[in-house]
Design a protein around this motif. Structure first.
Motif, PDB file in Angstrom:
ATOM      1  N   GLU A   1       0.831  -1.190   0.000  1.00 60.02           N
ATOM      2  CA  GLU A   1       0.000   0.000   0.000  1.00 60.02           C
ATOM      3  C   GLU A   1       0.865   1.239   0.000  1.00 60.02           C
ATOM      4  O   GLU A   1       1.904   1.299   0.665  1.00 60.02           O
ATOM      5  CB  GLU A   1      -0.920   0.009   1.228  1.00 60.02           C
ATOM      6  CG  GLU A   1      -1.892  -1.159   1.292  1.00 60.02           C
ATOM      7  CD  GLU A   1      -2.978  -1.072   0.230  1.00 60.02           C
ATOM      8  OE1 GLU A   1      -3.190   0.030  -0.324  1.00 60.02           O
ATOM      9  OE2 GLU A   1      -3.611  -2.101  -0.063  1.00 60.02           O
ATOM     10  N   GLY A   2       0.426   2.280  -0.722  1.00 56.93           N
ATOM     11  CA  GLY A   2       1.215   3.490  -0.854  1.00 56.93           C
ATOM     12  C   GLY A   2       1.429   4.251   0.434  1.00 56.93           C
ATOM     13  O   GLY A   2       2.382   5.014   0.555  1.00 56.93           O
ATOM     14  N   GLY A   3       0.567   4.054   1.410  1.00 57.38           N
ATOM     15  CA  GLY A   3       0.719   4.768   2.665  1.00 57.38           C
ATOM     16  C   GLY A   3       1.731   4.173   3.609  1.00 57.38           C
ATOM     17  O   GLY A   3       1.997   4.730   4.679  1.00 57.38           O
ATOM     18  N   LEU A   4       2.326   3.061   3.253  1.00 61.25           N
ATOM     19  CA  LEU A   4       3.274   2.377   4.126  1.00 61.25           C
ATOM     20  C   LEU A   4       4.718   2.714   3.769  1.00 61.25           C
ATOM     21  O   LEU A   4       5.047   2.846   2.584  1.00 61.25           O
ATOM     22  CB  LEU A   4       3.111   0.864   4.017  1.00 61.25           C
ATOM     23  CG  LEU A   4       1.865   0.227   4.604  1.00 61.25           C
ATOM     24  CD1 LEU A   4       1.814  -1.247   4.219  1.00 61.25           C
ATOM     25  CD2 LEU A   4       1.852   0.372   6.120  1.00 61.25           C
ATOM     26  N   PRO A   5       5.603   2.827   4.776  1.00 59.17           N
ATOM     27  CA  PRO A   5       7.036   2.846   4.459  1.00 59.17           C
ATOM     28  C   PRO A   5       7.448   1.510   3.851  1.00 59.17           C
ATOM     29  O   PRO A   5       6.805   0.483   4.079  1.00 59.17           O
ATOM     30  CB  PRO A   5       7.691   3.063   5.835  1.00 59.17           C
ATOM     31  CG  PRO A   5       6.610   3.558   6.713  1.00 59.17           C
ATOM     32  CD  PRO A   5       5.336   2.976   6.204  1.00 59.17           C
ATOM     33  N   ALA A   6       8.533   1.540   3.106  1.00 59.62           N
ATOM     34  CA  ALA A   6       8.961   0.303   2.443  1.00 59.62           C
ATOM     35  C   ALA A   6       9.475  -0.723   3.434  1.00 59.62           C
ATOM     36  O   ALA A   6       9.217  -1.921   3.287  1.00 59.62           O
ATOM     37  CB  ALA A   6      10.032   0.616   1.411  1.00 59.62           C
ATOM     38  N   MET A   7      10.206  -0.260   4.477  1.00 58.56           N
ATOM     39  CA  MET A   7      10.864  -1.206   5.369  1.00 58.56           C
ATOM     40  C   MET A   7      10.573  -0.893   6.825  1.00 58.56           C
ATOM     41  O   MET A   7      10.484   0.263   7.224  1.00 58.56           O
ATOM     42  CB  MET A   7      12.379  -1.186   5.128  1.00 58.56           C
ATOM     43  CG  MET A   7      12.791  -1.615   3.736  1.00 58.56           C
ATOM     44  SD  MET A   7      14.572  -1.493   3.457  1.00 58.56           S
ATOM     45  CE  MET A   7      15.190  -2.719   4.602  1.00 58.56           C
ATOM     46  N   LYS A   8      10.459  -1.950   7.594  1.00 58.65           N
ATOM     47  CA  LYS A   8      10.330  -1.855   9.044  1.00 58.65           C
ATOM     48  C   LYS A   8      11.539  -2.559   9.633  1.00 58.65           C
ATOM     49  O   LYS A   8      11.734  -3.757   9.412  1.00 58.65           O
ATOM     50  CB  LYS A   8       9.039  -2.516   9.508  1.00 58.65           C
ATOM     51  CG  LYS A   8       8.792  -2.442  11.002  1.00 58.65           C
ATOM     52  CD  LYS A   8       7.446  -3.086  11.344  1.00 58.65           C
ATOM     53  CE  LYS A   8       7.172  -3.012  12.839  1.00 58.65           C
ATOM     54  NZ  LYS A   8       5.857  -3.649  13.176  1.00 58.65           N
ATOM     55  N   VAL A   9      12.372  -1.803  10.360  1.00 57.12           N
ATOM     56  CA  VAL A   9      13.636  -2.339  10.851  1.00 57.12           C
ATOM     57  C   VAL A   9      13.743  -2.080  12.349  1.00 57.12           C
ATOM     58  O   VAL A   9      13.601  -0.946  12.804  1.00 57.12           O
ATOM     59  CB  VAL A   9      14.832  -1.696  10.121  1.00 57.12           C
ATOM     60  CG1 VAL A   9      16.151  -2.249  10.647  1.00 57.12           C
ATOM     61  CG2 VAL A   9      14.719  -1.918   8.619  1.00 57.12           C
ATOM     62  N   GLU A  10      14.004  -3.158  13.120  1.00 53.95           N
ATOM     63  CA  GLU A  10      14.120  -3.030  14.560  1.00 53.95           C
ATOM     64  C   GLU A  10      15.328  -3.819  15.058  1.00 53.95           C
ATOM     65  O   GLU A  10      15.506  -4.980  14.693  1.00 53.95           O
ATOM     66  CB  GLU A  10      12.870  -3.560  15.276  1.00 53.95           C
ATOM     67  CG  GLU A  10      11.593  -2.791  14.949  1.00 53.95           C
ATOM     68  CD  GLU A  10      10.385  -3.374  15.656  1.00 53.95           C
ATOM     69  OE1 GLU A  10      10.562  -4.343  16.426  1.00 53.95           O
ATOM     70  OE2 GLU A  10       9.268  -2.865  15.436  1.00 53.95           O
ATOM     71  N   ASP A  11      16.151  -3.170  15.866  1.00 56.45           N
ATOM     72  CA  ASP A  11      17.255  -3.834  16.573  1.00 56.45           C
ATOM     73  C   ASP A  11      18.161  -4.605  15.612  1.00 56.45           C
ATOM     74  O   ASP A  11      18.548  -5.748  15.860  1.00 56.45           O
ATOM     75  CB  ASP A  11      16.701  -4.777  17.650  1.00 56.45           C
ATOM     76  CG  ASP A  11      17.784  -5.271  18.615  1.00 56.45           C
ATOM     77  OD1 ASP A  11      18.776  -4.549  18.784  1.00 56.45           O
ATOM     78  OD2 ASP A  11      17.629  -6.392  19.154  1.00 56.45           O
ATOM     79  N   CYS A  12      18.507  -3.966  14.502  1.00 50.00           N
ATOM     80  CA  CYS A  12      19.378  -4.600  13.503  1.00 50.00           C
ATOM     81  C   CYS A  12      20.710  -3.865  13.424  1.00 50.00           C
ATOM     82  O   CYS A  12      20.821  -2.693  13.800  1.00 50.00           O
ATOM     83  CB  CYS A  12      18.697  -4.593  12.135  1.00 50.00           C
ATOM     84  SG  CYS A  12      17.221  -5.624  12.029  1.00 50.00           S
ATOM     85  N   LYS A  13      21.719  -4.523  12.877  1.00 47.80           N
ATOM     86  CA  LYS A  13      23.038  -3.938  12.690  1.00 47.80           C
ATOM     87  C   LYS A  13      23.549  -4.238  11.289  1.00 47.80           C
ATOM     88  O   LYS A  13      23.331  -5.324  10.769  1.00 47.80           O
ATOM     89  CB  LYS A  13      24.027  -4.481  13.729  1.00 47.80           C
ATOM     90  CG  LYS A  13      23.713  -4.109  15.166  1.00 47.80           C
ATOM     91  CD  LYS A  13      24.764  -4.660  16.118  1.00 47.80           C
ATOM     92  CE  LYS A  13      24.464  -4.283  17.557  1.00 47.80           C
ATOM     93  NZ  LYS A  13      25.470  -4.829  18.501  1.00 47.80           N
ATOM     94  N   ASP A  14      24.224  -3.269  10.703  1.00 42.90           N
ATOM     95  CA  ASP A  14      24.916  -3.450   9.426  1.00 42.90           C
ATOM     96  C   ASP A  14      23.945  -3.865   8.320  1.00 42.90           C
ATOM     97  O   ASP A  14      24.054  -4.949   7.725  1.00 42.90           O
ATOM     98  CB  ASP A  14      26.034  -4.482   9.558  1.00 42.90           C
ATOM     99  CG  ASP A  14      27.067  -4.095  10.598  1.00 42.90           C
ATOM    100  OD1 ASP A  14      27.391  -2.896  10.673  1.00 42.90           O
ATOM    101  OD2 ASP A  14      27.540  -4.974  11.346  1.00 42.90           O
ATOM    102  N   ILE A  15      23.013  -2.984   8.037  1.00 42.47           N
ATOM    103  CA  ILE A  15      22.035  -3.205   6.970  1.00 42.47           C
ATOM    104  C   ILE A  15      22.383  -2.280   5.803  1.00 42.47           C
ATOM    105  O   ILE A  15      22.594  -1.076   5.996  1.00 42.47           O
ATOM    106  CB  ILE A  15      20.600  -2.899   7.448  1.00 42.47           C
ATOM    107  CG1 ILE A  15      20.319  -3.558   8.793  1.00 42.47           C
ATOM    108  CG2 ILE A  15      19.587  -3.327   6.396  1.00 42.47           C
ATOM    109  CD1 ILE A  15      20.388  -5.049   8.786  1.00 42.47           C
ATOM    110  N   GLU A  16      22.443  -2.826   4.596  1.00 42.81           N
ATOM    111  CA  GLU A  16      22.766  -2.033   3.415  1.00 42.81           C
ATOM    112  C   GLU A  16      21.759  -2.314   2.310  1.00 42.81           C
ATOM    113  O   GLU A  16      21.426  -3.476   2.020  1.00 42.81           O
ATOM    114  CB  GLU A  16      24.175  -2.355   2.913  1.00 42.81           C
ATOM    115  CG  GLU A  16      24.557  -1.547   1.673  1.00 42.81           C
ATOM    116  CD  GLU A  16      25.983  -1.792   1.216  1.00 42.81           C
ATOM    117  OE1 GLU A  16      26.348  -1.316   0.128  1.00 42.81           O
ATOM    118  OE2 GLU A  16      26.735  -2.471   1.962  1.00 42.81           O
ATOM    119  N   LEU A  17      21.249  -1.247   1.689  1.00 47.26           N
ATOM    120  CA  LEU A  17      20.372  -1.337   0.539  1.00 47.26           C
ATOM    121  C   LEU A  17      21.011  -0.551  -0.596  1.00 47.26           C
ATOM    122  O   LEU A  17      21.310   0.640  -0.445  1.00 47.26           O
ATOM    123  CB  LEU A  17      18.990  -0.771   0.873  1.00 47.26           C
ATOM    124  CG  LEU A  17      17.972  -0.723  -0.255  1.00 47.26           C
ATOM    125  CD1 LEU A  17      17.626  -2.126  -0.737  1.00 47.26           C
ATOM    126  CD2 LEU A  17      16.705   0.006   0.194  1.00 47.26           C
TER     127      LEU A  17
END
Length: 494
Positions: free
Chosen positions: A448-464
């Motif tokens: 849905e367009g109203g949502l952010p693309a990603m939900k990230v919690e308590d993570c380390k070293d994430i690359e997109l």
């Protein structure tokens, strides 16, 4: 090749007279004479249990049918198999400790499963949930500690339990067989390599209710035969209301060096499911070139003690957690490569490690997923059966990763077919407790367009990197300093 004809030993093809003693006499004579082929000519042969012996090819000619007796007095049991009464406590066709044996020909083995299964009508009229059963249900086959074994061309039909169970076998080829079981039949697994080594399963057509092909290590067999390893499954067409290709849940011994490739996935609950529950290490698994569809089937919520099918339409499912009531460390899933997968789906990629279970070093490459409603049931549930959590409500991201170390995703494309608003499809990715995640070449976005693309919690070293994220104004649900972005474009969709 020397041949012995079952009719010459007294087998009567009338579908009524127990032909097992005659066929067994032919097998015994063939084996004691140095080996050869026992031929079962065209006709219907009602049979109790039959034991293959070393150096014998049991050849079922075109038009022959072995009809499995459901009388417990006619069926053998195996001391290494511990089962509940009336549920797989015996087997129709098998071998124990034999060498150089074969089961060939275009004949059929008929398990008469329809006689012990019935519909209790508790799934809301969808006629999709597992059937109930009563009476004696023998395995169709059980081959234990067999070396140099060939199964080719035979059709297995309407099994009431596991169809082709290979336990502790070495150097096995299963080629060109067909399995046609009731697609609502519980426990009607197609092929079960259990603590086997050096196995090739190819060119098979399997349509069944329970898992189509499942690699496992049951407790008794792991204690006797050690790890399950060096298994190739390729070129098969698979339909199941559980997993098409599965590893686990029985994981009492290590499982390694497994290849799943070039298979059609026809309307299964999951394409590939990998479970670790009993302390083993599952590693070095390559999955490639799968196409077809996965969907959610109806359960029977008013039926107590029956969880229904496992899976809610996930293309790939990795789970490392405890069984309900257990306190052990579940084990490890590592070194998994998934590539060239194109599937219609109703749920996302699911990777979850709990209770000390480890999931690490996972690669997804060249994955195309089209989310579209196919089944009768709404989305919005995670399914971790068998576990403490089992089935519970949750929004459905295209990727859910919980407590995963070293996850790499390259060239991943996601599309959503226009669908009813009640679908619970959500974020592009939901990451929780993950470390070292690299995503490159992503094409897609939230549902849905109203949502952010990603939900990230308590993570380390994430690359997109090098990705085009569609249908959103925001990449992240909230700012996260542990995420590195490189050449990422956001694009709203009208």
């Amino acid at each position: 090749m020397p041949q012995w004809n079952a009719i010459d030993f007294g087998a009567v093809p009338d579908g009524k007279t127990n032909a097992a003693p005659a066929i067994q006499s032919a097998i015994d004579k063939c084996s004691s004479s140095g080996g050869g082929r026992v031929v079962v000519p065209a006709g219907d042969y009602f049979c109790g249990s039959i034991e293959l012996k070393s150096n014998v090819d049991l050849h079922l000619e075109l038009g022959s049918r072995l009809i499995v007796s459901l009388n417990p007095e006619d069926i053998h049991t195996h001391p290494g198999i511990v089962e509940e009464k009336n549920s797989g406590a015996g087997y129709f066709l098998g071998a124990n400790g034999a060498k150089n044996i074969a089961l060939t020909g275009f004949g059929k083995i008929d398990g008469q499963g329809y006689k012990v299964m019935y519909d209790d009508g508790l799934d809301g009229g969808f006629q999709e949930s597992p059937l109930m059963f009563e009476g004696f249900r023998p395995r169709m086959t059980l081959f234990v500690d067999v070396e140099d074994f060939l199964v080719r061309d035979v059709t297995f039909a309407d099994s009431s339990m596991w169809t082709l169970h290979l336990a502790g076998c070495r150097r096995v080829r299963v080629d060109g067989i067909k399995i046609f079981n009731n697609t609502r039949g519980p426990n009607t697994d197609g092929i079960d390599p259990d603590c086997c080594q050096d196995v090739i399963i190819s060119n098979c057509i399997i349509k069944t209710g329970d898992d189509a092909i499942v690699v496992k290590s049951t407790k008794e067999m792991a204690q006797r035969f050690g790890p399950c390893q060096n298994i190739v499954i390729t070129g098969c067409t698979l339909h199941s209301r559980d997993s098409a290709l599965k590893i686990g849940t029985e994981t009492h011994g290590d499982i390694k060096n497994i290849v799943f490739s070039n298979c059609i996935i026809e309307d299964c609950s999951r394409a590939v499911g990998i479970w670790v529950r009993d302390g083993a290490t599952l590693e070095n698994i390559q999955i490639s070139h799968l196409t077809g569809s996965v969907k959610r089937y109806a359960d029977a919520p008013s039926r107590p003690h029956t969880p229904g099918w496992w899976g809610k339409g996930e293309p790939i499912f990795l789970s490392a957690c405890r069984r309900k009531g257990k306190d052990n460390i579940p084990g490890t899933i590592r070194n998994i490569s998934v590539s060239d997968v194109m599937l219609d789906c109703e749920a996302g990629l699911f990777l979850c490690g709990r209770d000390g279970g480890v999931i690490e070093n996972i690669l997804f490459k060249d994955i195309f997923m089209k989310f579209c409603r196919q089944g009768t049931q709404p989305t919005g549930f995670f399914d971790e059966q068998p576990s403490e959590r089992n089935v519970y409500p949750h929004s459905i991201p295209a990727l859910y990763a919980y407590n995963v170390d070293s996850l790499s995703i390259k060239n991943w494309k996601i599309r959503y077919e226009k669908s009813p608003r009640q679908e619970a499809w959500a974020h592009l990715a939901e990451l929780c407790g993950c470390r070292d995640v690299q995503m490159e070449g992503v094409r897609g976005g939230p549902a849905e367009g109203g949502l952010p693309a990603m939900k990230v919690e308590d993570c380390k070293d994430i690359e997109l990197a090098d990705s085009s994220i569609e249908n959103t104004k925001e990449l992240l649900e909230r700012s996260n300093p542990n995420i590195k972005l490189r050449n990422v474009h956001l694009k709203e969709t009208d």
